[in-house]
Write an enzyme that holds these catalytic residues in place. Structure first.
Site, PDB file in Angstrom:
ATOM      1  N   ASP A  46      57.849 -28.462  73.580  1.00  0.00           N
ATOM      2  CA  ASP A  46      58.155 -29.894  73.689  1.00  0.00           C
ATOM      3  C   ASP A  46      57.487 -30.697  72.581  1.00  0.00           C
ATOM      4  O   ASP A  46      57.360 -31.911  72.682  1.00  0.00           O
ATOM      5  CB  ASP A  46      57.739 -30.423  75.066  1.00  0.00           C
ATOM      6  CG  ASP A  46      56.235 -30.343  75.288  1.00  0.00           C
ATOM      7  OD1 ASP A  46      55.546 -29.758  74.419  1.00  0.00           O
ATOM      8  OD2 ASP A  46      55.734 -30.858  76.306  1.00  0.00           O
ATOM      9  N   GLN A  47      57.028 -30.000  71.516  1.00  0.00           N
ATOM     10  CA  GLN A  47      56.422 -30.602  70.324  1.00  0.00           C
ATOM     11  C   GLN A  47      55.000 -31.126  70.529  1.00  0.00           C
ATOM     12  O   GLN A  47      54.481 -31.824  69.673  1.00  0.00           O
ATOM     13  CB  GLN A  47      57.308 -31.720  69.741  1.00  0.00           C
ATOM     14  CG  GLN A  47      58.684 -31.238  69.278  1.00  0.00           C
ATOM     15  CD  GLN A  47      58.595 -30.082  68.282  1.00  0.00           C
ATOM     16  OE1 GLN A  47      58.006 -30.211  67.223  1.00  0.00           O
ATOM     17  NE2 GLN A  47      59.154 -28.927  68.629  1.00  0.00           N
ATOM     18  N   ARG A 105      49.838 -49.803  55.679  1.00  0.00           N
ATOM     19  CA  ARG A 105      50.624 -50.993  55.325  1.00  0.00           C
ATOM     20  C   ARG A 105      50.651 -52.006  56.474  1.00  0.00           C
ATOM     21  O   ARG A 105      51.053 -53.141  56.282  1.00  0.00           O
ATOM     22  CB  ARG A 105      52.048 -50.583  54.924  1.00  0.00           C
ATOM     23  CG  ARG A 105      52.098 -49.965  53.536  1.00  0.00           C
ATOM     24  CD  ARG A 105      53.492 -49.521  53.155  1.00  0.00           C
ATOM     25  NE  ARG A 105      53.821 -48.210  53.702  1.00  0.00           N
ATOM     26  CZ  ARG A 105      54.940 -47.546  53.437  1.00  0.00           C
ATOM     27  NH1 ARG A 105      55.831 -48.073  52.617  1.00  0.00           N
ATOM     28  NH2 ARG A 105      55.183 -46.358  53.959  1.00  0.00           N
ATOM     29  N   LYS A 204      58.080 -60.841  42.601  1.00  0.00           N
ATOM     30  CA  LYS A 204      59.321 -60.589  43.342  1.00  0.00           C
ATOM     31  C   LYS A 204      59.361 -61.430  44.607  1.00  0.00           C
ATOM     32  O   LYS A 204      58.330 -61.673  45.234  1.00  0.00           O
ATOM     33  CB  LYS A 204      59.472 -59.108  43.661  1.00  0.00           C
ATOM     34  CG  LYS A 204      58.408 -58.554  44.591  1.00  0.00           C
ATOM     35  CD  LYS A 204      58.637 -57.093  44.893  1.00  0.00           C
ATOM     36  CE  LYS A 204      57.605 -56.630  45.916  1.00  0.00           C
ATOM     37  NZ  LYS A 204      57.133 -55.306  45.761  1.00  0.00           N
ATOM     38  N   THR A 238      62.326 -51.167  44.661  1.00  0.00           N
ATOM     39  CA  THR A 238      61.582 -52.179  43.897  1.00  0.00           C
ATOM     40  C   THR A 238      61.204 -51.646  42.519  1.00  0.00           C
ATOM     41  O   THR A 238      61.354 -52.329  41.505  1.00  0.00           O
ATOM     42  CB  THR A 238      60.289 -52.572  44.653  1.00  0.00           C
ATOM     43  OG1 THR A 238      60.641 -53.021  45.948  1.00  0.00           O
ATOM     44  CG2 THR A 238      59.528 -53.654  43.928  1.00  0.00           C
TER      45      THR A 238
END
Length: 338
Positions: A46-47, A105, A204, A238
């Site tokens: 089941d990982q 991030r 940007k 980008t």
């Protein structure tokens, strides 16, 4: 007299070639064989992640080498569970060597009702028994403050500077460092200072995540060999657009130096078809076969600096000394041939 135990390395499945390369470098430095601790890091059907360490690690100084790159959640769970296994096996100290720190991030609340996932990950790592972090080019350096344990953040800029000096040695005066956005200016300035090159910025405006609306170049790039510097290249949209904008503004050629080649989705195809002459990445994330096969992508090894940093942590000497060119040059001798 008790002998000083050697540092011990263990790795998950995120980047085994890098872990083996670090072990080889450390063996070379120490003059004794530093192998990877024998362990299995597997999945149940089941990982669910399962870890079993086959060697005695009681009282050992352990270093877990594991980037939390794609699949980020699997690799993060492997790291946490390996740490738990080592802590319960009475390891003296556990250091997580995370060449690429995923979730970096998400380091602040950009909008209402969003998480600060980097802080959550920091809490989980500490809770799992990790006592020290060694990473490279954190997306946001303030993430170091999310931890109440020491965090050593290595920089790729000194390595990039050595490589640029080698590859542009006949035309160093024409090189111009470019930051692909206003947020990355500090990183680009650091590299520009190291090679005594001028700096330009691509400003940007994003309409929504993953989409770039318009770009403006701040600085005169006419006739320059532009080198775009950033920490992460994900879908490369980008980057490829910035390269085109720079050429449109009169740049002679465009190259890019990016620490972490996430390179997801159409990234490799975009880079191959782009106007960029070369993209240089490090191996903090294990390169896929398409990345290795791409004609204009080159990979710089991080094992030399990571191995030295691990040894410095282990024997209690300075890690920040690795930011100095005289210290770094001998570590990377012979790595930057044409």
């Amino acid at each position: 007299m008790p002998t000083t135990p050697e540092p011990k390395l263990i790795t998950g499945n995120a980047n085994k070639p890098l872990a083996n390369a670090i072990a080889r470098r450390m063996s070379m430095h120490r003059g004794v064989n530093v192998g990877l601790v024998d362990a299995r890091v597997e999945r149940f059907n089941d990982q669910e992640v399962f870890v079993e360490v086959y060697e005695n690690v009681r009282g050992e100084d352990m270093f877990i080498v594991q980037s939390t790159s794609n699949p980020a959640n699997d690799n993060l769970m492997e790291l946490l569970i390996m740490s738990d296994a080592l802590r319960r096996s009475s390891a003296k100290r556990i250091t997580a060597v995370i060449p690429y720190f995923g979730y970096a991030r998400q380091d602040r609340r950009s909008k209402a009702r969003t998480p600060i996932s980097a802080k959550l990950v920091a809490n989980m790592l500490v809770e799992a028994g990790i006592e020290r972090i060694l990473t490279m080019d954190l997306h946001a350096t303030q993430i170091q403050g999310f931890f109440d344990i020491p965090v050593d953040n290595l920089y790729a800029a000194p390595i990039f500077a050595l490589d640029i000096r080698e590859h542009f040695r006949d035309s160093l005066d024409d090189v111009m460092i470019v930051s692909p956005d206003v947020g990355g200016v500090a990183r680009a300035r650091e590299l520009a200072k190291r090679i005594e090159a001028p700096l330009a910025i691509v400003d940007k405006r994003r309409e929504k995540a993953g989409e770039v609306a318009e770009m403006t170049v701040i600085g005169d790039v006419t006739g320059k060999k532009c080198v775009i510097v950033d920490d992460i290249c994900d879908t490369a949209g980008t980057l490829c657009k910035a390269a085109q904008v720079l050429l449109d503004q009169g740049a002679a050629e465009v190259h890019a130096y990016i620490t972490h080649g996430v390179l997801s989705g159409p990234a490799v195809e975009r880079i191959t078809n782009s106007v960029m002459k070369s993209l240089v990445i490090t191996d903090t994330i294990q390169p896929t076969d398409p990345v290795k096969a791409a004609p204009n992508i080159r990979i710089i090894p991080t094992a030399p600096i990571l191995a030295q940093a691990i040894l410095n942590i282990w024997n209690g000497t300075s890690v920040s000394s690795l930011f100095d060119t005289p210290t770094l040059e001998p570590i990377y001798e012979g790595q930057f041939g044409h």
